[in-house]
Design an enzyme around this catalytic site. Structure first.
Site, short mmCIF file in Angstrom:
data_model
loop_
_atom_site.label_atom_id
_atom_site.label_comp_id
_atom_site.label_asym_id
_atom_site.label_seq_id
_atom_site.Cartn_x
_atom_site.Cartn_y
_atom_site.Cartn_z
N GLU A 66 0.84 -1.22 0.00
CA GLU A 66 0.00 0.00 0.00
C GLU A 66 0.87 1.27 0.00
O GLU A 66 0.54 2.28 0.63
CB GLU A 66 -1.03 -0.03 1.12
CG GLU A 66 -2.09 -1.07 0.81
CD GLU A 66 -3.33 -0.97 1.64
OE1 GLU A 66 -3.71 0.12 2.06
OE2 GLU A 66 -3.94 -2.04 1.86
N1 COS Z 1 -5.93 12.43 -3.48
C1 COS Z 1 -6.50 12.99 -4.56
N2 COS Z 1 -5.81 13.34 -5.65
C2 COS Z 1 -4.49 13.13 -5.65
C3 COS Z 1 -3.82 12.55 -4.55
C4 COS Z 1 -4.61 12.21 -3.41
N3 COS Z 1 -4.04 11.66 -2.33
N4 COS Z 1 -2.50 12.45 -4.82
C5 COS Z 1 -2.33 12.95 -6.05
N5 COS Z 1 -3.54 13.36 -6.55
C6 COS Z 1 -3.78 13.99 -7.84
C7 COS Z 1 -2.92 15.22 -8.01
O1 COS Z 1 -3.58 16.37 -7.50
C8 COS Z 1 -2.77 15.31 -9.50
O2 COS Z 1 -3.96 15.84 -10.06
P1 COS Z 1 -3.92 16.78 -11.38
O3 COS Z 1 -3.55 15.87 -12.51
O4 COS Z 1 -5.31 17.32 -11.49
O5 COS Z 1 -2.88 17.84 -11.10
C9 COS Z 1 -2.69 13.85 -9.93
O6 COS Z 1 -3.33 13.10 -8.88
C10 COS Z 1 -1.27 13.36 -10.11
O7 COS Z 1 -0.57 13.59 -8.89
P2 COS Z 1 1.02 13.53 -8.78
O8 COS Z 1 1.62 14.39 -9.87
O9 COS Z 1 1.40 13.83 -7.37
O10 COS Z 1 1.30 12.02 -9.16
P3 COS Z 1 2.66 11.18 -9.15
O11 COS Z 1 2.69 10.37 -10.37
O12 COS Z 1 3.81 12.07 -8.82
O13 COS Z 1 2.44 10.13 -7.95
C11 COS Z 1 2.42 9.23 -5.75
C12 COS Z 1 2.25 10.46 -6.69
C13 COS Z 1 3.87 8.79 -5.62
C14 COS Z 1 1.93 9.76 -4.42
C15 COS Z 1 1.55 8.06 -6.23
O14 COS Z 1 2.03 7.54 -7.45
C16 COS Z 1 1.47 6.95 -5.21
O15 COS Z 1 0.76 7.06 -4.20
N6 COS Z 1 2.19 5.85 -5.44
C17 COS Z 1 2.15 4.70 -4.58
C18 COS Z 1 1.13 3.77 -5.05
C19 COS Z 1 1.00 2.63 -4.12
O16 COS Z 1 0.70 2.80 -2.95
N7 COS Z 1 1.24 1.43 -4.64
C20 COS Z 1 1.16 0.27 -3.83
C21 COS Z 1 0.29 -0.75 -4.46
S1 COS Z 1 -1.38 -0.43 -4.39
S2 COS Z 1 -1.97 -1.61 -2.93
#
Ligand code: COS
Length: 389
Positions: free
Chosen positions: A366
């Site tokens: 996660e």
């Molecule tokens: N809630 C709502 N929207 C969100 C958000 C959240 N927590 N986090 C990001 N967003 C939105 C951003 O606002 C952005 O929106 P816009 O396109 O309108 O600007 C969009 O999503 C992209 O966000 P960001 O540029 O921050 O994306 P990244 O590709 O840099 O990724 C992380 C951010 C690293 C936080 C994300 O890829 C992540 O959580 N990765 C881990 C995934 C994970 O947990 N995997 C494990 C397996 S799943 S069990």
């Protein structure tokens, strides 16, 4: 005698905890070693969860649940994970698979699926792929529109409850050119044409949990099963993970609490040099540090749950902090518990070596703890830019 950790819990939360303790002691403890050895799926214990109403804990009342408070779920997960974090995962892995529906579905989808889940139908969340774990937008599974249907092709990897769940929430790319705005979530049911199960994983810990590939080969999914609309998949995933990470935090907290309790009891029973080993200050200080970490983790996890239940909108930072801290605590406390038990701790005769193996995944899944720190750091910078801090 009432445990100090029961202080401040509602009557319903105390009831939930009692039910989990009973199932834990009577049903899980006698068989946990068997499931850890064999990696069989614990169907009869999952049925106990369903019969006791535990799947209702994360479902709102209007869909046949108990209310859906985060704190209720945290209490249940923590207590069950004191006994076995892999067996309990069938329950809150279902919570994870349900969250896209709970948070982002329309009323028709909610009415169709949530009452079934409240009664004990397992669910699973399908985001991760071989080449896309932390990079959630890098998935390769595709969904191509064909009239009223989408045709899904691709393979999901390491899916909790894979092969055991009835209801799957699956993320696929509907437009590869749009990055984070090109994916879409779908509800896919077990038995759908073109949907099969692949490799079963052989894991270090949480071995009673089913972890399996999901394979989509020209799988037709009706457009009514799209969650929140085309192109909203990344947002659904992020909202889901924000809401689900406190459950992983509670899992880690439960593992750490279970290991601490075993270590403390053992230190009173084990005699060396004519006295209990707890009479040695070096060992007592070790137990104290373990307890400080566990209580600090509990404070952060409960606070996060309370903030979420109070309606706080952006919970990313707290959710990530709770998951990150509690899982680091679980790894450290279980490692120390093995140390307290010495040679016995290293043997399968005592469950602390299993707890140490189980703890490791909480730092990984996660979202790795490196991803959590990234989320926390970015949130801090955003707060500073907005003048909040
Ligand atoms: N809630 C709502 N929207 C969100 C958000 C959240 N927590 N986090 C990001 N967003 C939105 C951003 O606002 C952005 O929106 P816009 O396109 O309108 O600007 C969009 O999503 C992209 O966000 P960001 O540029 O921050 O994306 P990244 O590709 O840099 O990724 C992380 C951010 C690293 C936080 C994300 O890829 C992540 O959580 N990765 C881990 C995934 C994970 O947990 N995997 C494990 C397996 S799943 S069990």
């Amino acid at each position: 005698m009432e445990s100090p950790t029961d202080f401040g819990l509602t009557e319903m939360q105390k009831d939930i905890k009692d039910i989990c303790r009973r199932i834990g002691l009577e049903k899980i403890v006698p068989v946990r070693e068997h499931y850890d050895e064999t990696q069989e799926f614990p169907h009869e214990i999952v049925k106990e969860f369903a019969d006791a109403g535990l799947f209702q804990v994360f479902i709102p009342e209007e869909y046949g649940g108990l209310g859906g408070s985060v704190m209720d779920l945290v209490v249940a997960v923590e207590e069950l994970c004191k006994y076995d974090a892999g067996i309990a995962l069938a329950l809150f892995g279902t919570g994870l698979g349900t969250l896209p529906i709970l948070l982002c579905s329309d009323e028709t989808q909610k009415k169709k699926y949530l009452p079934r889940i409240a009664e004990g139908a397992l669910a699973a969340f399908g985001l991760t792929e071989a080449g896309a774990g932390s990079d959630a937008a890098g998935i390769k599974t595709t969904a191509v529109k064909d009239g009223d249907y989408y045709i899904l092709n691709g393979t999901k990897q390491w899916i909790t409850n894979g092969g055991e769940a009835e209801i799957y929430t699956i993320c696929a790319m509907t437009d590869k050119t749009k990055g984070t705005r090109g994916s879409t979530f779908f509800i896919v049911e077990d038995g759908a044409e073109g949907f099969t199960y692949g490799k079963k994983e052989n894991k270090m810990g949480i071995r009673a949990s089913a972890t399996r590939e999901l394979v989509f080969q020209d799988c037709r999914v009706h457009k009514d099963n799209v969650i929140m609309g085309e192109g909203r998949g990344f947002i659904v995933a992020m909202k889901t993970l924000d809401a689900s990470r406190p459950s992983v935090a509670a899992q880690a907290l439960g593992i750490a609490t279970g290991a601490l309790e075993i270590a403390v009891k053992y230190s009173r029973e084990r005699h060396q040099f004519g006295k209990p080993i707890s009479a040695n200050q070096g060992l007592l200080f070790m137990l104290s540090d373990m307890a400080i970490k566990v209580e600090s983790a509990r404070a952060l996890v409960y606070r996060t749950a309370a903030l979420m239940d109070s309606g706080m909108k952006d919970v990313s930072k707290f959710s990530a902090m709770a998951k990150c801290y509690a899982s680091d605590v679980a790894m450290s406390v279980t490692t120390d518990a093995v140390q307290v038990l010495g040679g016995y701790g290293y043997m399968k005769e005592y469950p602390v070596e299993k707890m140490m193996r189980d703890a490791k995944i909480t730092q990984i899944y996660e979202g790795t703890n490196q991803i959590q720190r990234d989320v926390i750091g970015k949130a801090l910078i955003k707060e500073a830019a907005q003048g909040i801090i």
